[in-house]
Scaffold this active site. Structure first.
Site, PDB file in Angstrom:
ATOM      1  NE  ARG A 144      45.771 -37.802 -42.648  1.00 23.37           N
ATOM      2  CZ  ARG A 144      46.832 -37.211 -42.133  1.00 23.37           C
ATOM      3  NH1 ARG A 144      46.809 -36.803 -40.878  1.00 23.37           N
ATOM      4  NH2 ARG A 144      47.920 -37.029 -42.856  1.00 23.37           N
ATOM      5  CE  LYS A 163      50.714 -34.437 -45.022  1.00 28.04           C
ATOM      6  NZ  LYS A 163      51.536 -34.245 -43.794  1.00 28.04           N
ATOM      7  CE1 TYR A 193      48.410 -30.696 -38.383  1.00 23.64           C
ATOM      8  CE2 TYR A 193      47.027 -32.184 -39.664  1.00 23.64           C
ATOM      9  CZ  TYR A 193      47.453 -31.702 -38.440  1.00 23.64           C
ATOM     10  OH  TYR A 193      46.925 -32.223 -37.280  1.00 23.64           O
ATOM     11  CG  HIS A 233      54.131 -30.033 -41.908  1.00 21.46           C
ATOM     12  ND1 HIS A 233      54.409 -29.974 -40.556  1.00 21.46           N
ATOM     13  CD2 HIS A 233      53.016 -30.795 -42.032  1.00 21.46           C
ATOM     14  CE1 HIS A 233      53.505 -30.688 -39.894  1.00 21.46           C
ATOM     15  NE2 HIS A 233      52.655 -31.186 -40.760  1.00 21.46           N
ATOM     16  CD  GLU A 235      52.043 -26.847 -39.858  1.00 24.42           C
ATOM     17  OE1 GLU A 235      52.800 -26.415 -40.755  1.00 24.42           O
ATOM     18  OE2 GLU A 235      50.875 -27.240 -40.067  1.00 24.42           O
ATOM     19  CG  ASP A 255      61.779 -33.300 -23.633  1.00 25.86           C
ATOM     20  OD1 ASP A 255      61.013 -33.551 -24.581  1.00 25.86           O
ATOM     21  OD2 ASP A 255      61.944 -32.135 -23.188  1.00 25.86           O
ATOM     22  CB  ALA A 285      60.633 -34.884 -36.608  1.00 28.53           C
ATOM     23  CG  ASP A 290      54.742 -34.267 -41.963  1.00 24.08           C
ATOM     24  OD1 ASP A 290      54.957 -34.695 -43.110  1.00 24.08           O
ATOM     25  OD2 ASP A 290      53.722 -34.544 -41.317  1.00 24.08           O
TER      26      ASP A 290
END
Length: 370
Positions: A15, A75, A94, A96, A118, A198, A268, A270
């Protein structure tokens, strides 16, 4: 302001932080964009397209970091990248950070201001810059699961939608947010039996209405989670705690009780992963097997479809990039939702959830910026 876009160097990441259409918008507003040669090639965007949009080309990443004040990426920065950041830089990407103390320390030492896609919020409480990648990752999770259920890929040899006289596969989705809803959409489209778990009753009502009862919904207490995991052929980990490490919902002891050759997909990952046995994998080596269960834990799933992902991400980030380019860090005072994206500033970890996950005291971003 001069905005820099380096080529992504994380494994299997194709990307790009800004597509040519976004560059055109920025240059039309009087900003300069410096993009590393070849940065858009993996997403199908040529250097010529960037030049036509008004960007200048840089020969290498050093020229981008050395010549720009605002760095826009996809990233989290790798060590060679965070070593090039300084106190004059604003990093927008991002991050993380919760499961990545080395990166957090590297960014803190650099003195830069690091704003994480995020944790940027919107007035409705959503995560607008995480949403487009969550849509993609949710949809890809089912495609990945269907592929790895095939016997030659280590799975049990199950066709997820089944055929006449042979039932479809059972999919359990842990988390009913953007990832979970999109995973359910894909799984139902393929004809699988789907259960979404959930802890928000209002969200379960929304999903029940959205899918008109075609997907089962269950409150995610311990009994429900365990029973659905053990009955499933595919488990999708789609839980999210913004900025924080993901909760571990599938334990090692569950694996031996699951059907051999079943597939678990940890979207999940990341944020550290929501399965106890998860560890990050790559597109080149996407899976590993523990106790007969196939684990798919690719940490940059949308990187598999970089053209779609770069365009979707660019559409979401452009308004914020324009604000930062126009105002620098003063944009945080004017937009408290953008301010919530601030994770690192002048050596401090500013986001409370990130700081807690890293065992560090949080600095108060609002005292200075809101």
């Amino acid at each position: 302001m001069r905005i820099g876009v380096p080529r992504e160097i994380k494994s299997d990441e194709h990307r790009v932080g800004l597509v040519p259409a976004a560059v055109r918008e920025l240059t039309a507003q009087g900003h300069e964009v410096l993009i590393q040669a070849g940065a858009g090639a993996g997403s199908g965007f040529s250097d010529a397209a960037y030049l036509e949009a008004g960007a200048a080309l840089a020969a290498d990443a050093a020229a981008v970091f050395g010549g720009a004040d605002l760095i826009v990426k996809v990233k989290e920065p790798q060590e060679p990248e965070w070593e090039q950041l300084t106190a004059r830089h604003i990093l927008f990407t991002y991050l993380h950070l919760a499961p990545d103390p080395a990166q957090a320390e590297g960014l803190a030492k650099s003195g830069c201001a690091a704003i994480a896609y995020e944790t940027v919020t919107d007035p409705s409480g959503g995560l607008p810059l995480l949403a487009p990648m969550s849509e993609i990752a949710g949809r890809l999770s089912i495609l990945a699961a269907a592929q790895h259920l095939q016997k030659h890929n280590g799975g049990m040899g199950l066709l997820l939608p089944g055929v006449a006289g042979s039932p479809p596969g059972r999919v359990a989705i842990l988390g009913g947010g953007m990832v979970g809803a999109n995973a359910a959409r894909m799984a139902l489209g393929l004809g699988a039996q789907v259960t979404i778990l959930d802890r928000s009753i209002p969200r379960l009502r929304v999903l029940d209405d959205l899918f008109e009862g075609r997907a089962r919904t269950r409150y995610a207490n311990l009994d429900a989670v365990e029973s659905e995991i053990l009955a499933a052929d595919v488990v999708i980990g789609a839980v999210l705690a913004p900025g924080a490490a993901a909760p571990r919902l599938l334990r090692r002891e569950h694996l031996a009780r699951m059907t051999p050759g079943s597939v678990i997909v940890d979207v999940a990952i990341d944020q550290g992963g929501c399965f106890e046995t998860s560890r990050p994998t790559t597109h080149h080596e996407p899976t590993f097997v523990i106790d007969g269960v196939v684990h798919y834990c690719v940490a940059n799933m949308p990187g598999a479809v970089p053209r779609t992902a770069s365009e979707a991400l660019g559409n979401a980030t452009l308004p914020y990039v324009l604000k930062l380019a126009d105002q620098g860090l003063e944009a945080l005072r004017a937009d408290r939702h953008l301010a919530r994206g601030l994770n690192v500033l002048a050596g401090d970890i500013t986001h409370p959830a990130v700081a807690t996950a890293l065992g560090r005291p949080p600095a108060d971003p609002y005292a200075a910026w809101v």
